[in-house]
Structure formats: structure tokens, C-alpha cells
Design an enzyme around this catalytic site. Structure first.
Site, PDB file in Angstrom:
ATOM      1  N   ILE A 136       0.866  -1.168   0.000  1.00 62.14           N
ATOM      2  CA  ILE A 136       0.000   0.000   0.000  1.00 62.14           C
ATOM      3  C   ILE A 136       0.906   1.222   0.000  1.00 62.14           C
ATOM      4  O   ILE A 136       2.039   1.172   0.466  1.00 62.14           O
ATOM      5  CB  ILE A 136      -0.993   0.021   1.189  1.00 62.14           C
ATOM      6  CG1 ILE A 136      -0.275  -0.158   2.525  1.00 62.14           C
ATOM      7  CG2 ILE A 136      -2.054  -1.039   1.020  1.00 62.14           C
ATOM      8  CD1 ILE A 136      -1.219  -0.119   3.718  1.00 62.14           C
ATOM      9  N   ASP A 137       0.411   2.318  -0.560  1.00 63.32           N
ATOM     10  CA  ASP A 137       1.238   3.504  -0.741  1.00 63.32           C
ATOM     11  C   ASP A 137       1.705   4.085   0.589  1.00 63.32           C
ATOM     12  O   ASP A 137       1.087   3.866   1.639  1.00 63.32           O
ATOM     13  CB  ASP A 137       0.462   4.574  -1.507  1.00 63.32           C
ATOM     14  CG  ASP A 137       0.056   4.118  -2.896  1.00 63.32           C
ATOM     15  OD1 ASP A 137       0.791   3.289  -3.473  1.00 63.32           O
ATOM     16  OD2 ASP A 137      -0.977   4.590  -3.398  1.00 63.32           O
ATOM     17  N   LYS A 138       2.758   4.860   0.525  1.00 63.06           N
ATOM     18  CA  LYS A 138       3.335   5.499   1.715  1.00 63.06           C
ATOM     19  C   LYS A 138       2.279   6.213   2.550  1.00 63.06           C
ATOM     20  O   LYS A 138       2.207   6.036   3.773  1.00 63.06           O
ATOM     21  CB  LYS A 138       4.423   6.487   1.293  1.00 63.06           C
ATOM     22  CG  LYS A 138       4.978   7.317   2.440  1.00 63.06           C
ATOM     23  CD  LYS A 138       5.943   8.383   1.938  1.00 63.06           C
ATOM     24  CE  LYS A 138       6.397   9.284   3.079  1.00 63.06           C
ATOM     25  NZ  LYS A 138       7.294  10.378   2.605  1.00 63.06           N
TER      26      LYS A 138
END
Length: 304
Positions: A136-138
Site C-alpha cells: 500500500i502507498d506510503k
């Protein structure tokens, strides 16, 4: 050396452009370097990055093993939801990168996992991404499952490809969505101009389907629950932007002027469901709404 075999589905496409849309983990620049180094062949013949493909062409890409890097184990607190000898489920905080990359080799989830798990992480993805099955993105918070054994990693990766790992998110989107629920079916590929971004790409994109349900409407925003039928890079962010309801705080796909200080998109992976890769037991995990998210919900409720 990892071998990737693909079949072209369109005519008259540059191979570097087509591959960057069909190999989402690799940039166009990296693919061009693979071509230059003789690691890409079409119908058995090595080709350069400007080679024009035809529908039905057989493409073989050889991806070298990642360079051995000194990725440090770091004593970073982890919110562990579940753990056994094969898997570990983490509730990732907003702002944490999942795995090291160029220019960012510390402070990631992988650094923390290496400290917590020691040698008990699968090594299928090499030293850069040990144990990492999906990301999952930062600036997206929430649940993800990590493999501690290679056997678990192989089964989870297979389940991910067949859409047998169910991931559900909550998000705060700009504007009012009047439909109570809906389905966004729009293929996603690399952005034709900005290669660091993804976009809805009707010509070269890969199938991408997102389902949404409205939880609550505010005067200027909508609280959504979303289910992924596919798992393309930045899928939810791209799809919501495509229907003109980008996620609040999304600096890449959202409004140029943001009204709230959110430090990135307000998107949280709140539910994760899959079969245990070894025992076959059905497992489901759910997290509470994180503080940063709930605070903005309350703020939106109070807006007139």
C-alpha cells in the site's frame, strides 16, 4: 534471473511503452535499460526499446536479480494484528514506506520487519522486499499481510493473482457522490506523459475494477467504502480521480489546491480477508478508523 513471458495484444506499439503498461512494478526507464542490455526478446530475437510490436508477438523479458544491498534491521514499532510462523498481518501507519528503494533505504516497513522477524521472512522477492506480497502507498494506512515462509509467500502471491485476497478500504472523496453504490470499470496503465503516474488508459491499460458504497455524505465530500476486484498500482486513487471525485489530500491525482492539511491521501485499508496459505483457514481482519481519518470526518460533519 527472473523470466517474464507476455503476449502482445495490440498492433504498432513501442515495446518499452507497452511493457511499462503491462509490467507495473518496473518503470519505462528500467525497461529501456533491459532492452539496451539485451534482456528483452520478441519471437526469439533480442530487440531495442523502439521496436514496434504486433498483436500476437511473444515477448520474453529477463529481469536480473536485485543487487545485494545492506538493508538494516531497525527497531521501529509495529502494529501487529496477527502473527504465526508463516504470516504476519500489519496495520501500517500513514507516512511509512513499505520497502526500500533508491534514495530511501531506512525507516521502511521492511527495515522494521527485519528487526522483528530476524531471518524469518521469505526471500522470494530478494533483499529489497523480503516477505512483501502486496503493498500500500506510503500515505495510505492500513492492513497488509507479509509472508514469513517461502511456501506461504508462493500461495499468497497465487491467491493475489486470482483475486482471492479481498481488500477493502475507506476514503474521503472530494464532492458529493449521489449514487449509494457503484462500479468503476476502467483500465489502468502508465500515464502517457508523466511516467511516474498511472492513469485510465483505454488503449494500453490493464483491466481495473473498483466497487464503492457511500457511508456518509457531507456538504463538500463523500465518505466511501471501496472494494478492489483487481489490484492495479494506485487503482483507487486513479479511479476516483477519473470520476472527478479524487481523494482528499491526494497530491498526485487530486485537487491542486487542498483545503485540509492531511499529509497525503485520506485512504485506509480497513479490512483484509484471505485463506491462510498453509492451513486453509478463512481469516478476516479489520481495523478501527485511524485518528487522522476520524478527525477529518468530524471536521467535515461540522462544515455548513
Amino acid at each position: 534471473m527472473k523470466e517474464i513471458i507476455l503476449e502482445c495484444d495490440i498492433d504498432d506499439a513501442r515495446i518499452d511503452t507497452w511493457l511499462s503498461s503491462n509490467m507495473e512494478d518496473y518503470s519505462r526507464t528500467y525497461i529501456q535499460r533491459l532492452c539496451q542490455d539485451g534482456n528483452v526478446a520478441v519471437n526469439g530475437e533480442k530487440v531495442k526499446q523502439n521496436f514496434k510490436l504486433k498483436a500476437g508477438d511473444n515477448i520474453v523479458v529477463n529481469v536480473p536479480e536485485p543487487e545485494m544491498l545492506n538493508i538494516l534491521a531497525e527497531d521501529i514499532p509495529l502494529d501487529i494484528v496477527y502473527e504465526d510462523e508463516h504470516i504476519i498481518v500489519i496495520n501500517k501507519p500513514k507516512g511509512m514506506v513499505v520497502h526500500p528503494a533508491v534514495g530511501n533505504y531506512t525507516g521502511t516497513l521492511v527495515n522494521a520487519l527485519m528487526k522483528h522477524c530476524g531471518d524469518s521472512l521469505s526471500d522470494i522477492n530478494g533483499v529489497i522486499r523480503p516477505g512483501i506480497v502486496h503493498r500500500i502507498d506510503k500515505d495510505t494506512s492500513g492492513l497488509l499481510v507479509v509472508a514469513k515462509s517461502n511456501k506461504a509467500h508462493e500461495k499468497l502471491s497465487e491467491d493475489l493473482k486470482t483475486h482471492d485476497i479481498r481488500r477493502e478500504y475507506i476514503a474521503l472523496a472530494e464532492g458529493i457522490i449521489y449514487e449509494n453504490n457503484g462500479r468503476i470499470d476502467a483500465p489502468i496503465g502508465r500515464h502517457p506523459v508523466d511516467r511516474k503516474k498511472m492513469s485510465v488508459n483505454l488503449k494500453n491499460g490493464r483491466e481495473a475494477i473498483t466497487h464503492f458504497t457511500v457511508r456518509e455524505r457531507f456538504s463538500t465530500a463523500t465518505y466511501l467504502e471501496l472494494k478492489l476486484e483487481t489490484g492495479r498500482t494506485h487503482q483507487i486513487r486513479v479511479h476516483l480521480s477519473y470520476i472527478d471525485h479524487p481523494i482528499i489530500g491526494d497530491a498526485v491525482y487530486g485537487r491542486k489546491k487542498q483545503r485540509f492539511k492531511t499529509h497525503g491521501q485520506v485512504l485506509h485499508a480497513f479490512r483484509l480477508q484471505f485463506k491462510h496459505p498453509i492451513t486453509g483457514e478463512e481469516m478476516q481482519f479489520e481495523t478501527d478508523v485511524p485518528d487522522y481519518f476520524q478527525k477529518l470526518v468530524e471536521e467535515l460533519r461540522n462544515l455548513k
